[in-house]
Design a protein around this motif. Structure first.
Motif, mmCIF file in Angstrom:
data_model
loop_
_atom_site.group_PDB
_atom_site.id
_atom_site.type_symbol
_atom_site.label_atom_id
_atom_site.label_comp_id
_atom_site.label_asym_id
_atom_site.label_seq_id
_atom_site.Cartn_x
_atom_site.Cartn_y
_atom_site.Cartn_z
ATOM 1 N N ARG A 139 32.880 11.918 64.210
ATOM 2 C CA ARG A 139 33.146 10.883 63.213
ATOM 3 C C ARG A 139 31.906 10.002 63.091
ATOM 4 N NH1 ARG A 139 38.734 10.359 62.245
ATOM 5 N NH2 ARG A 139 40.065 11.303 63.865
ATOM 6 N N GLY A 142 33.392 9.845 56.810
ATOM 7 C CA GLY A 142 34.017 8.616 56.343
ATOM 8 C C GLY A 142 33.535 8.239 54.955
ATOM 9 N N GLU A 143 33.405 6.913 54.721
ATOM 10 C CA GLU A 143 32.954 6.413 53.415
ATOM 11 C C GLU A 143 31.445 6.205 53.455
ATOM 12 O OE1 GLU A 143 33.773 2.650 50.372
ATOM 13 O OE2 GLU A 143 34.961 2.915 52.199
ATOM 14 N N LEU A 144 30.739 6.998 52.656
ATOM 15 C CA LEU A 144 29.273 6.916 52.640
ATOM 16 C C LEU A 144 28.822 5.718 51.822
ATOM 17 C CD1 LEU A 144 28.343 10.685 52.102
ATOM 18 C CD2 LEU A 144 28.293 9.371 54.232
ATOM 19 N N ASP A 151 23.376 11.773 58.561
ATOM 20 C CA ASP A 151 24.235 12.829 58.021
ATOM 21 C C ASP A 151 23.594 14.203 58.197
ATOM 22 O OD1 ASP A 151 22.235 12.025 56.298
ATOM 23 O OD2 ASP A 151 23.340 12.624 54.502
ATOM 24 N N ASP A 157 26.587 3.493 49.151
ATOM 25 C CA ASP A 157 26.024 3.823 47.845
ATOM 26 C C ASP A 157 24.521 4.047 47.927
ATOM 27 O OD1 ASP A 157 28.552 3.573 46.766
ATOM 28 O OD2 ASP A 157 28.283 1.436 46.321
ATOM 29 N N ASP A 196 33.521 14.285 60.126
ATOM 30 C CA ASP A 196 34.148 13.291 59.255
ATOM 31 C C ASP A 196 33.122 12.168 59.042
ATOM 32 O OD1 ASP A 196 35.680 11.499 57.883
ATOM 33 O OD2 ASP A 196 37.080 11.074 59.520
ATOM 34 N N GLY A 236 30.547 6.418 61.199
ATOM 35 C CA GLY A 236 30.869 5.210 60.437
ATOM 36 C C GLY A 236 29.605 4.431 60.141
ATOM 37 N N GLU A 294 28.156 1.024 59.005
ATOM 38 C CA GLU A 294 28.414 -0.398 58.806
ATOM 39 C C GLU A 294 27.121 -1.095 58.381
ATOM 40 O OE1 GLU A 294 30.228 -1.960 62.294
ATOM 41 O OE2 GLU A 294 31.809 -0.420 62.362
#
Length: 454
Positions: A375, A334-336, A310, A338, A332, A377, A379
Motif C-alpha cells: 500500500r 490509493g489516491e494519486l 510508483d 494531481d 494499492d 499513501g 500525503e
C-alpha cells in the motif's frame, strides 16, 4: 598544562589585574593631589614675591630678610626673578644653584604660567608684564615629605599586591581542585568501567548541574558503546556460523568424492552441490557488502536521485513475482496526487528498490498463501509505504531485535536466510531520513511500514 593550572593562572591574573588597577588609581589620585597642592603653594610664593619685588618695588635686601624670617619656608626653597635677557636680578637662598636652561624660561614666557620639574625640584613660573619690561618669577623647592610619602606608598602597595596575589593563587588552586574533583571522579569511574564492566554507569546527581548533564551524556555514550560491542559480538558469531556451514559442506563433499573413484554422474552431482554452497557464500558476501556500503559515512552522497515511488513499487512487484511462481504481489497506490512531481522523493533508486524488494520477498516467503500487499499513501509531506501479509505473527519477544544484523527469530529458524535483509532495509530507510516500523499480532496481518519525508 592541566585545567587546574590554567584556571588558577586565569583567576590569579584577573584578580591581580583588578587589584593592580585599583592600587594604580589610588596612587595616581594621591600623587595628583600632593603634586597639585605643592605646585599651588609654589604658585602663591611666586605671586607673593612677584608682587613685592616687581609691583611694590620692595628693596632686595629687605625682601631677603623677610624671606629668612618667615616660618612657612618650603624645603630648599628658592625664589628667582629673571629680566627680559633671562638674567637673574633677584634670588633668595644663594646656596642653591638650579642651573635652569634658557629654553625652560622661554616656555614659561610663552605659556604665561607653567609648572614643571627640574632634577629633584618642583618649579612654578609666572610672567609679569610691566612698562619697564617682562619678568619671570620662578619659585622652586623640594617636595621632600610628599615624595617620601609617595615612595612609601609605592612600597606598601607593592607588598600588599604580592601578598594578595599569593593568597589568590593559593585560593584559586584550592577552588579549582575542588571544582574539578567531580571530573576526576568521573575519570576514575570511566577507567574502571571501560572496558571491564560496560554494563555499569556513572551516578547522576539530581541537581541537574553541568556535571550531572555530563554524566548523563557519558552514560548515553556508554549505552551506545555497549550496544555496539554487543552487535559486534553477535555479528562475528553469526558470520562465523553462516560461513562455517557452507564451507564445511564443501569440504565434506570434496573429501568424500576423493575417497573412491566414482561414476561421472556422481562427480557431477557433487560439483553441482558444491556450486550451490558457493552460491550461498556469494549471496552472503553480496548482502554483507551492501550492508557495509549503507553504513559508510559518505553514503549520504548516494542520495542524488529524484525517485518515483510508483515506478519503484511496480518494478519490485515484477521482480518478486518472478522469483517464485507461488509469490503474488498486489499493489494499492490509493489516491494519486494531481501533480506527478509529488510522486518523487530525493534518494537513491537502487537502494530504495533493494529495501522494498527485501520487505516484499520476506512478506511472500513467510505468508501462509505466498501473497503480499503493498500500500502506498501520498500525503503532503510524507510518503507512507506499507507491506503486509497473512501468516504466523512475529513473536513479541523477537520484534525488538528483527532489524539487528544476523538476528534469526524462532519463526524464521527453519527458513533459509542469513538475517541480513531486514537490517539492510532498516539502514537504507534511516539513510533516507525515514522511519521503519513493524506490527504483528495474533489474528492480524504482519505490517512493515516505511515513512519517507519528501
Amino acid at each position: 598544562m592541566t585545567i587546574r593550572t590554567r584556571l588558577t593562572l586565569r583567576f590569579t591574573a584577573l584578580v591581580s589585574a583588578i587589584v593592580a588597577l585599583t592600587f594604580a588609581s589610588i596612587y595616581g589620585f594621591i600623587w595628583y593631589y600632593i603634586t597639585s597642592d605643592f605646585y599651588h603653594r609654589l604658585d602663591r610664593k611666586a605671586n607673593t614675591y612677584g608682587e613685592l619685588f616687581i609691583r611694590q618695588r620692595l628693596e632686595p635686601q629687605l625682601l631677603r630678610r623677610l624671606s629668612q624670617l618667615r616660618k612657612d619656608q618650603l624645603p630648599n626653597q628658592k625664589i628667582t626673578v629673571y629680566n627680559e635677557q633671562n638674567f637673574p636680578i633677584f634670588t633668595t637662598n644663594d646656596l642653591i644653584t638650579l642651573g635652569i636652561p634658557k629654553y625652560e624660561l622661554t616656555n614659561v614666557r610663552q605659556q604665561s604660567r607653567r609648572d614643571f620639574r627640574w632634577k629633584n625640584y618642583y618649579l612654578s613660573g609666572i610672567v609679569y608684564e610691566t612698562p619697564t619690561g617682562q619678568y619671570v618669577v620662578l619659585a622652586s623647592a623640594e617636595n621632600v615629605y610628599g615624595d617620601q610619602f609617595l615612595r612609601r606608598m609605592m612600597w606598601a602597595f607593592g607588598g600588599v599586591f604580592l601578598a594578595i596575589t599569593t593568597i589568590v593563587a593559593f585560593s584559586g588552586w584550592l577552588y579549582a581542585g575542588d571544582a574539578l574533583q567531580p571530573m576526576q571522579q568521573i575519570e576514575k569511574q570511566l577507567s574502571y568501567i571501560f572496558p571491564r564492566t560496560l554494563h555499569e554507569r556513572l551516578p547522576v546527581s539530581p541537581e541537574q548541574d553541568e556535571i550531572s548533564r555530563l554524566s548523563s551524556t557519558i552514560n548515553r555514550l556508554l549505552d551506545r558503546i555497549d550496544e555496539s560491542f554487543r552487535l559486534q559480538r553477535m555479528f562475528v558469531a553469526n558470520v562465523s556460523h553462516e560461513l562455517k556451514n557452507p564451507l564445511t559442506q564443501i569440504s565434506s563433499q570434496l573429501e568424500v568424492a576423493l575417497l573412491n573413484r566414482r561414476e561421472p554422474q556422481a562427480y557431477e552431482r557433487t560439483i553441482r552441490s558444491v556450486l550451490d554452497d558457493v552460491g550461498e557464500l556469494s549471496a552472503l558476501t553480496r548482502e554483507l557488502l551492501q550492508l557495509s556500503q549503507v553504513n559508510r559515512d559518505d553514503a549520504v552522497g548516494l542520495l542524488t536521485d529524484a525517485v518515483r515511488i510508483d515506478e519503484i513499487v511496480w518494478d519490485v512487484r515484477d521482480e518478486v513475482s518472478g522469483i517464485n511462481p507461488r509469490y503474488q504481489v498486489t499493489v494499492d497506490l490509493g489516491e494519486l496526487p494531481d501533480d506527478f512531481d509529488q510522486l518523487a522523493i530525493p534518494g537513491n533508486a537502487a537502494l530504495l528498490r533493494t529495501a522494498l524488494k527485501n520487505l516484499t520477498e520476506n512478506a511472500c516467503k513467510f505468508s501462509s498463501d505466498g501473497q503480499a500487499l503493498i500500500r502506498v499513501g501520498f500525503e503532503e509531506q510524507v510518503v507512507r509505504i506499507s507491506v503486509e501479509n497473512e501468516g504466523d505473527p512475529i513473536p513479541a519477544d523477537d520484534l525488538p531485535y528483527i532489524f539487528e544484523p544476523f538476528y534469526r527469530g524462532r519463526q524464521t529458524a527453519e527458513t533459509r536466510g542469513y538475517g541480513v535483509g531486514l537490517s539492510l532495509v532498516e539502514r537504507i530507510i534511516r539513510l533516507h531520513r525515514g522511519h521503519l516500523t513493524a506490527q504483528s499480532g495474533a489474528g492480524k496481518p504482519t505490517v512493515f511500514t516505511i515513512e519517507l519525508i519528501r
